[in-house]
Scaffold this active site. Structure first.
Site, mmCIF file in Angstrom:
data_model
loop_
_atom_site.group_PDB
_atom_site.id
_atom_site.type_symbol
_atom_site.label_atom_id
_atom_site.label_comp_id
_atom_site.label_asym_id
_atom_site.label_seq_id
_atom_site.Cartn_x
_atom_site.Cartn_y
_atom_site.Cartn_z
ATOM 1 N N ASP A 281 0.831 -1.224 0.000
ATOM 2 C CA ASP A 281 0.000 0.000 0.000
ATOM 3 C C ASP A 281 0.855 1.260 0.000
ATOM 4 O OD1 ASP A 281 -0.706 -1.676 2.800
ATOM 5 O OD2 ASP A 281 0.388 0.179 3.066
ATOM 6 N N ASP A 305 -0.438 -6.900 -10.231
ATOM 7 C CA ASP A 305 -1.571 -6.600 -11.097
ATOM 8 C C ASP A 305 -1.998 -5.147 -10.886
ATOM 9 O OD1 ASP A 305 -3.643 -7.015 -12.821
ATOM 10 O OD2 ASP A 305 -4.889 -8.144 -11.434
#
Ligand code: NAD
Length: 417
Positions: A281, A305
């Protein structure tokens, strides 16, 4: 004798580097939907660049492999990924591929995923570089110079999940409850279940490939991106295995970020590859706020991804992002977008992703002069304001041209070099 008879196969050195003849046979898949449109625009670009760079001494000998709708039609409704296609790609070892539509219906696997699994293309590589004149949401998009190596075989790509209420999910839930105490509220008898496998072997080969690339291309840092703060035995292990690859296999060329202070008084020694890790993150913030501090990223499947599309958007080029899927002696270069069926046959979409994937292929083959010619001509064409619809609506004052016209203008600019 047809063209293909005159071509030669690419061979490989013991350490998996390609040995490229002057007339290599390259396998290609046209792809579904807009695939034929972008191929028709892109192929003359590759040919013009190779001709211009090597004055006829080198030439690509294209070998078509059928997949998707074209394969189904050729076999009257049969297999959309024929064995002959897999054999040819394995044997020629380098392929360039348009997008393939995933047939709708339960139980039908994505052809793209099948191709990667069958050929064991374990690294999904997404170079993210800003091209001048391409509209971008960043203030300094030229600072983004990333290459993302995403593990391509396990994690969510293992496809291990079972629906809520199914007998398989039920059995797994019983087993999990037997194995350990589960916090209340986090696992119900009727929960859906997915399993996230990660192995040392697959993590290490991915990171090894990324380190080789970083050293070959002279990058100064490699970042392992993971979610090991929450998933210690999968994502955390990926980080640990990654550090181990660097320390054990590249001790003379790499240094860990947390050892720089100890060993080198806070300075990365010149010529060393700095290996660091970031939680997934925070990596999204880092890419936006300090892109210049990152070069090569090696990461797990699901993180990769998200990161690769987000990074491509930062340089404004989601529709023009190149990519490839790489194994040890086989690489498939391919568009990162899909087959955009609603635009099929309209000669409208941007062939940039296929062209830039071809640029990556030329660079991989060592045909760097041809690769550079294409990038220069592509940038010049966009700078001249002649662009396909997707860019035209973002670049004030530009002129919308068809897919084929865009390709022809790039060829013209190559020929003027
Ligand atoms: P898509 O990428 O095909 O299209 C989504 C939208 O993106 C299009 O409507 C269009 O607006 C834009 N777009 C796509 N390519 C473009 C281009 N070259 N130039 C300009 N704009 C472009 O995604 P989708 O509609 O979700 O998928 C369609 C099919 O493609 C599905 O069957 C999917 O499985 C498949 N797919 C294939 C690949 C691949 O072959 N690597 C990747 C993604 C999706």
């Amino acid at each position: 004798m047809n063209m293909e008879d005159k071509g030669q196969r690419i061979t490989w050195t013991e350490d998996n580097r390609p040995l490229v003849p002057e007339r290599p046979v390259i396998a290609y898949i046209e792809g579904d939907g807009t695939g034929p449109d972008i191929w028709a625009a892109a192929r003359p670009v590759f040919e013009a660049a190779v001709k211009q760079a090597y004055t006829g001494k080198r030439q690509i000998v294209w070998h078509e492999c059928l997949a998707g709708e074209k394969a189904r039609q050729a076999s009257q409704g049969g297999n959309s990924l024929p064995q002959a296609t897999l054999d040819d790609i394995r044997s020629y070892s380098i392929a360039l591929k348009g997008p393939l539509t995933t047939p709708v219906g339960s139980g039908i696997r994505s052809l793209n995923v099948s191709l990667r699994q069958e050929l064991d293309l374990y690294a999904c590589v997404r170079p993210v570089r800003y091209l001048q004149h391409v509209p971008s949401p960043m203030r300094w998009p030229e600072q983004v110079q990333l290459v993302i190596f995403r593990e391509n075989t396990e994690d969510v790509y293992a496809g291990l999940e079972w629906p809520a209420g199914s007998p398989e999910a039920g059995q797994l839930i019983s087993t999990i409850r037997r194995l350990q105490a589960v916090p209340s509220g986090s696992l119900f008898s009727e929960s859906a279940i997915g399993i996230k496998p990660m192995s040392e072997h697959n993590s290490r080969r991915l990171v090894r490939r990324a380190v080789h690339y970083a050293l070959d291309k002279g990058y100064s840092s490699l970042t392992l991106v993971h979610k090991g703060n929450i998933m210690k035995f999968t994502e955390g292990a990926f980080r640990d295995w990654g550090y181990r690859v660097a320390a054990e296999e590249f001790p003379e060329q790499t240094v860990r970020e947390d050892e720089v202070d100890k060993k080198h008084q806070g300075r990365t020694p010149d010529g060393y590859l700095l290996v660091k890790d970031r939680i997934a993150d925070s990596m999204f913030q880092q890419m936006l706020l300090r892109p210049e501090e990152y070069g090569i990223i090696a990461t797990t499947n699901l993180n990769g991804d998200y990161l690769s599309d987000a990074a491509a958007a930062q340089v404004g080029g989601l529709g023009m992002a190149p990519g490839y899927n790489q194994g040890d002696r086989c690489v498939v270069f391919e568009t990162t977008h899909g087959s955009a069926p609603k635009y099929a046959g309209l000669d409208k979409v941007n062939p940039g992703s296929l062209i830039l994937s071809g640029v990556e292929m030329l660079d991989f083959l060592g045909w760097k002069e041809a690769a550079r010619l294409i990038v220069k001509a592509l940038v010049k064409t966009i700078g001249q304001g002649a662009v396909t619809y997707d860019l035209a609506r973002q670049i004030p004052g530009s002129r919308e041209v068809k897919c084929s016209e865009f390709g022809a203008l790039i060829v013209e600019n190559i020929e003027k070099e």
